[in-house]
Scaffold this motif. Structure first.
Motif, short mmCIF file in Angstrom:
data_model
loop_
_atom_site.label_atom_id
_atom_site.label_comp_id
_atom_site.label_asym_id
_atom_site.label_seq_id
_atom_site.Cartn_x
_atom_site.Cartn_y
_atom_site.Cartn_z
N UNK A 289 59.86 25.97 27.54
CA UNK A 289 59.38 26.18 26.16
C UNK A 289 58.56 24.98 25.68
N UNK A 290 58.88 23.79 26.18
CA UNK A 290 58.11 22.60 25.82
C UNK A 290 56.67 22.75 26.28
N UNK A 291 56.50 23.14 27.54
CA UNK A 291 55.15 23.36 28.06
C UNK A 291 54.48 24.53 27.36
N UNK A 292 55.26 25.55 27.01
CA UNK A 292 54.70 26.72 26.33
C UNK A 292 54.03 26.30 25.02
N UNK A 293 54.71 25.46 24.23
CA UNK A 293 54.12 24.99 22.98
C UNK A 293 52.87 24.16 23.25
N UNK A 294 52.94 23.28 24.25
CA UNK A 294 51.79 22.47 24.62
C UNK A 294 50.59 23.35 24.95
N UNK A 295 50.81 24.39 25.74
CA UNK A 295 49.72 25.27 26.15
C UNK A 295 49.23 26.16 25.00
N UNK A 296 50.14 26.55 24.13
CA UNK A 296 49.74 27.35 22.97
C UNK A 296 48.87 26.52 22.02
N UNK B 194 47.75 35.81 27.85
CA UNK B 194 48.54 36.75 27.06
C UNK B 194 48.03 36.80 25.62
N UNK B 195 48.12 37.95 24.97
CA UNK B 195 47.84 38.00 23.53
C UNK B 195 48.80 37.07 22.79
N UNK B 196 48.35 36.51 21.67
CA UNK B 196 49.14 35.50 20.96
C UNK B 196 50.54 36.00 20.60
N UNK B 197 50.64 37.22 20.07
CA UNK B 197 51.94 37.72 19.65
C UNK B 197 52.87 37.93 20.84
N UNK B 198 52.32 38.36 21.96
CA UNK B 198 53.13 38.52 23.18
C UNK B 198 53.61 37.15 23.66
N UNK B 199 52.74 36.17 23.59
CA UNK B 199 53.13 34.83 24.03
C UNK B 199 54.24 34.27 23.15
N UNK B 200 54.17 34.50 21.85
CA UNK B 200 55.23 34.04 20.95
C UNK B 200 56.55 34.71 21.31
N UNK B 201 56.52 35.99 21.70
CA UNK B 201 57.73 36.69 22.12
C UNK B 201 58.30 36.07 23.39
N UNK C 155 60.29 29.68 16.51
CA UNK C 155 59.25 30.72 16.65
C UNK C 155 58.35 30.83 15.43
N UNK C 156 58.92 30.76 14.23
CA UNK C 156 58.11 30.86 13.01
C UNK C 156 57.15 29.68 12.90
N UNK C 157 57.63 28.50 13.29
CA UNK C 157 56.74 27.33 13.27
C UNK C 157 55.61 27.51 14.26
N UNK C 158 55.90 28.10 15.42
CA UNK C 158 54.86 28.33 16.42
C UNK C 158 53.81 29.29 15.87
N UNK C 159 54.26 30.28 15.11
CA UNK C 159 53.33 31.27 14.56
C UNK C 159 52.44 30.68 13.47
N UNK C 160 53.00 29.80 12.64
CA UNK C 160 52.30 29.38 11.42
C UNK C 160 51.56 28.06 11.55
#
Length: 315
Positions: A196-203, A221-228, A268-273
């Motif tokens: 998840x650490x790398x996931x945030x970095x890549x997002x 991946x589409x953004x919403x799919x990636x957040x899931x 997850x909400x922080x990642x979205x916003x």
């Protein structure tokens, strides 16, 4: 003095330059699985070898340092730093550390890792030669070589394999010379949080990465799919610990990890916003989550071992 050695105007000083290069804030991702697994081994098998534990912790830190340095240098050598990147500064890209110095540091750290691996081979046998070699190769291939892992959708999977499953399996076996189902579940759990650490970095950098041809998971991946996917990575560890307890209720103290669940659910909400540089705080929150989860699991495992001891010794 050559251009490679000329210090830039924003040079932060020797110490800060090297801290930017080795990134100690990420070391917790390497140390946390070892600490949690040492407690698991004690909980299940009632064994603890402090000397083996020391060398297990040291190899974990050395591998994290090599990975960080290879990533920094590899990114610079590929000239992948462009204006729309929002991540933390890279020491070699900024010119704070010359490429030649960086290469020497990587070689020295790699040699130390190989020497450490030699000690682990003495304790655990020749399979640890394969573990050590594959870990160094993965550290190099993440950003080095003709087809870096960082340019593919498999970065998160690589982190899960090496900073979760491999770290936990190796630590557990070195202490116990055995395997267990809980070892497997813990390896997947901690690897998921590390991923998840790398996931945030890549997002955070997905726009930049798309512009330079990197096809990370956040790009394909589409953004919403990636957040899931991110949500699965941080929630699954709690379900895996619950499975440990369901299988054997005597491990109920492992539920202590649930004290970190509130921290998990905010992410997850922080990642979205949040956007761009603001996501750096989310990334380090994931690092803190893994540390907190691991420490709570360690305390739960030690509490379980103590309760079992008191139950057995009671008249």
């Amino acid at each position: 003095m050559s251009q490679d050695h000329r210090l830039p105007e924003d040079y932060p000083g020797l110490l800060r330059a090297w801290l930017a290069f080795v990134r100690p804030k990420t070391w917790g991702v390497a140390v946390a699985p070892v600490l949690a697994t040492l407690a698991l081994a004690y909980s299940e098998r009632h064994v603890f070898d402090p000397v083996v534990a020391f060398f297990t912790l040291s190899i974990a830190v050395l591998m994290q340092i090599v990975t960080n340095m290879e990533n920094d240098l590899g990114y610079t050598e590929r000239k992948a730093e462009v204006g729309n990147r929002k991540g933390l500064p890279r020491a070699t890209t900024r010119g704070w550390i010359s490429r030649s110095t960086a290469r020497r540091a990587i070689v020295v750290t790699g040699v130390l890792a190989l020497l450490n691996t030699g000690v682990l081979i003495a304790f655990g046998g020749w399979p640890f030669a394969l573990v050590g070699a594959s870990s160094l190769i993965a550290a190099y291939c993440y950003m080095g070589g003709p087809k870096p892992i960082a340019y593919t959708p498999f970065g998160e999977l690589t982190v899960l394999l090496f900073f979760g499953i491999t770290a936990v399996f190796g630590t557990y076996y070195l202490q116990t010379h055995a395997w267990s189902l809980n070892m497997v579940l813990l390896g997947i759990a901690l690897g998921s949080i590390a991923a998840s650490v790398l996931a945030v970095n890549n997002y955070r950098d997905h726009e930049h990465d798309r512009s330079i041809g990197r096809k990370t998971l956040a790009v394909v991946l589409p953004e919403e799919v990636f957040v899931k996917v991110f949500e699965v990575l941080i929630v699954a560890p709690y379900l895996l610990v619950a499975l440990m307890v369901v299988i054997d209720m005597s491990y109920w103290p492992y539920f202590l990890v649930m004290l970190s669940f509130v921290d998990c659910m905010r992410l997850p909400e922080k990642l979205r916003t949040l956007k761009h540089e603001a996501l750096n705080a989310v990334m380090f929150s994931c690092v803190k989550l893994e540390i907190k989860f691991s420490v709570l699991f360690m305390l739960g495992a030690l509490a379980q071992a103590l309760l079992m001891h008191l139950t057995v010794s009671a008249p």
